[in-house]
Design an enzyme around this catalytic site. Structure first.
Site, short mmCIF file in Angstrom:
data_model
loop_
_atom_site.label_atom_id
_atom_site.label_comp_id
_atom_site.label_asym_id
_atom_site.label_seq_id
_atom_site.Cartn_x
_atom_site.Cartn_y
_atom_site.Cartn_z
N CYS A 96 0.73 -2.59 15.65
CA CYS A 96 0.72 -2.22 14.23
C CYS A 96 0.06 -3.30 13.38
CB CYS A 96 2.15 -1.98 13.74
SG CYS A 96 2.25 -1.57 11.98
N CYS A 133 5.97 -7.18 6.99
CA CYS A 133 7.03 -6.57 7.79
C CYS A 133 7.77 -7.64 8.58
CB CYS A 133 6.46 -5.54 8.77
SG CYS A 133 7.73 -4.55 9.61
N CYS A 158 -1.47 5.66 9.78
CA CYS A 158 -0.32 4.93 10.34
C CYS A 158 -0.74 3.62 10.97
CB CYS A 158 0.34 5.74 11.45
SG CYS A 158 1.19 7.18 10.92
N CYS A 172 5.83 -5.28 16.10
CA CYS A 172 5.26 -4.26 16.98
C CYS A 172 3.80 -4.64 17.28
CB CYS A 172 5.32 -2.89 16.31
SG CYS A 172 7.00 -2.43 15.84
N GLU A 187 0.83 -1.19 0.00
CA GLU A 187 0.00 0.00 0.00
C GLU A 187 0.87 1.25 0.00
OE1 GLU A 187 -3.99 -1.90 1.95
OE2 GLU A 187 -2.52 -1.12 3.35
N CYS A 208 3.52 8.36 1.24
CA CYS A 208 3.93 7.43 2.28
C CYS A 208 4.12 6.08 1.59
CB CYS A 208 2.84 7.36 3.36
SG CYS A 208 3.19 6.17 4.65
N1 SAH Z 1 8.88 0.31 10.29
C1 SAH Z 1 9.05 1.72 10.27
C2 SAH Z 1 8.09 2.45 9.37
C3 SAH Z 1 6.60 2.07 9.37
S1 SAH Z 1 5.49 2.63 10.58
C4 SAH Z 1 8.99 2.28 11.68
O1 SAH Z 1 8.72 1.51 12.60
O2 SAH Z 1 9.26 3.44 11.88
C5 SAH Z 1 5.33 4.33 10.60
C6 SAH Z 1 4.94 4.86 11.99
O3 SAH Z 1 3.58 4.51 12.36
C7 SAH Z 1 5.82 4.26 13.08
O4 SAH Z 1 6.24 5.28 13.93
C8 SAH Z 1 4.88 3.32 13.80
O5 SAH Z 1 5.29 3.12 15.11
C9 SAH Z 1 3.56 4.03 13.68
N2 SAH Z 1 2.37 3.19 13.87
C10 SAH Z 1 2.25 1.87 13.67
N3 SAH Z 1 0.99 1.46 13.92
C11 SAH Z 1 0.29 2.57 14.27
C12 SAH Z 1 -1.08 2.81 14.60
N4 SAH Z 1 -1.96 1.83 14.63
N5 SAH Z 1 -1.44 4.07 14.88
C13 SAH Z 1 -0.55 5.09 14.82
N6 SAH Z 1 0.74 4.92 14.50
C14 SAH Z 1 1.16 3.67 14.23
#
Ligand code: SAH
Length: 343
Positions: free
Chosen positions: A117, A110, A335, A114, A90, A103
């Site tokens: 996420c 991935c 995000c 986390c 995406e 973005c």
């Molecule tokens: N893997 C990379 C980039 C992808 S995520 C990283 O971890 O930075 C981009 C951002 O969105 C990251 O800061 C992540 O922590 C955040 N993120 C992930 N899931 C989210 C959610 N459900 N709501 C808000 N931010 C989220």
């Protein structure tokens, strides 16, 4: 057959030499591929038909295509992008008054885990190719011109995947996007977001790409962070900080900490104190990201009250803090919501 976009300029020159063509042909083809983002050898109009036919015998171009396009009420566009092997990633276009941000994804799925996420719930399928990363940028640039009458202005590597786990291709894609004989975009408008691999952060600092760095922190307390982002047990916060200081020393670029605030997880005063102490160790600012619930129970409760306390305390301590408005939530483009629901 091989994708012609896996060849460097020098390799293209070698190829044209072996088929008895002049070296300047390589430059012409490179320009079509990386500056004009052309996906069809037949449309390379400054090459003769016999030459185009010859190239077509030896190479293909694996295109990406927009499979599903969803528009949010706030103008955000989420693209379900189909790759040549049928897998999907995406890519999101985020418009504001003055800029358009792409973005982009770096992996299908991935490698990390986390807890909060949506992308982490998918298993990592594979790394994206250089061309697949560049194509996302090119297609969002086209959409920006079409829907907003202006070119793409910013790129964030905050889509699906961990850029540092696809390091080589991400770096090469950034070179293609920023080179004057590529897309010619300014590296200052590109942000690589990582969950924090110290060695890779240092390596990226040494590339001298002039891009910005964001670090997904979410807690400056080791134990808490390890619960939120289990893989991070391998990467202690002190090592990450050392890498960030190295980054600053090498690039002079302020680091952005990305941080979500959850009820019962990181909403206490000791969490705020730890964050202040941590980010004062390196020139940095804090982006408080509105959490987008993904139905994971524990993490579904963002604490607005605590967010306000964070802002107050951080500001008082002289730390720059911004609350980042979430975009595209109604189409799962925000995000952490990128998880191929379209599949
Ligand atoms: N893997 C990379 C980039 C992808 S995520 C990283 O971890 O930075 C981009 C951002 O969105 C990251 O800061 C992540 O922590 C955040 N993120 C992930 N899931 C989210 C959610 N459900 N709501 C808000 N931010 C989220």
């Amino acid at each position: 057959m091989k994708d012609i976009r896996t060849l460097s300029l020098d390799e293209l020159k070698d190829y044209f030499a072996t088929i008895g063509e002049k070296p300047f042909r390589a430059k012409q083809v490179y320009d079509w591929l990386w500056s004009k983002n052309l996906h069809s050898i037949d449309e390379m109009t400054n090459l003769s038909k016999p030459l185009r036919d010859r190239i077509l015998q030896d190479f293909i171009i694996n295109p990406v295509s927009v499979d599903v396009l969803q528009k949010s009420t706030d103008g955000t566009i989420k693209n379900g992008v189909k790759l040549h092997d049928g897998l999907m990633v995406e890519s999101v276009l985020i418009p504001t008054e003055t800029r358009t941000t792409a973005c982009v994804s770096s992996q299908v799925g991935c490698s990390l885990n986390c807890e909060f996420c949506a992308t982490a719930k998918l298993k990592r399928m594979r790394n994206l190719e250089v061309a697949e990363i560049v194509d996302q940028v090119a297609l969002i640039d086209k959409q920006s011109k079409l829907y907003f009458d202006r070119p793409l202005s910013n790129i964030v590597f905050m889509g699906m995947g961990e850029p540092m786990m696809n390091y080589k291709n991400v770096v090469e894609a950034i070179r293609k996007i920023t080179q004057s004989d590529g897309m010619g975009m300014s590296p200052k408008r590109i942000t690589v977001s990582t969950s924090g691999m110290p060695k890779m952060i240092k390596m990226l600092a040494d590339e001298d790409l002039k891009v910005k760095l964001a670090l997904s922190l979410h807690s400056a307390i080791e134990k808490t962070r390890n619960e939120i982002m289990p893989f991070s047990t391998k990467f202690p916060l002190t090592d990450i900080m050392e890498a960030l200081q190295y980054w600053y020393q090498k690039t002079g670029n302020v680091i952005t900490f990305e941080y979500c605030v959850w009820k019962g997880i990181n909403d206490k005063d000791e969490d705020i104190k730890a964050l202040i102490k941590y980010c004062k160790k390196v020139p940095s600012k804090v982006n408080l990201i509105q959490y987008n619930p993904i139905g994971e129970g524990k993490y579904d409760h963002r604490s607005i009250e605590a967010e306000e306390r964070y802002v107050r305390e951080l500001s008082k301590a002289g730390v720059t803090v911004m609350v980042r408005r979430s975009r595209g939530g109604d189409i799962d483009a925000a995000c952490g919501q990128l998880a191929n629901k379209t599949n």
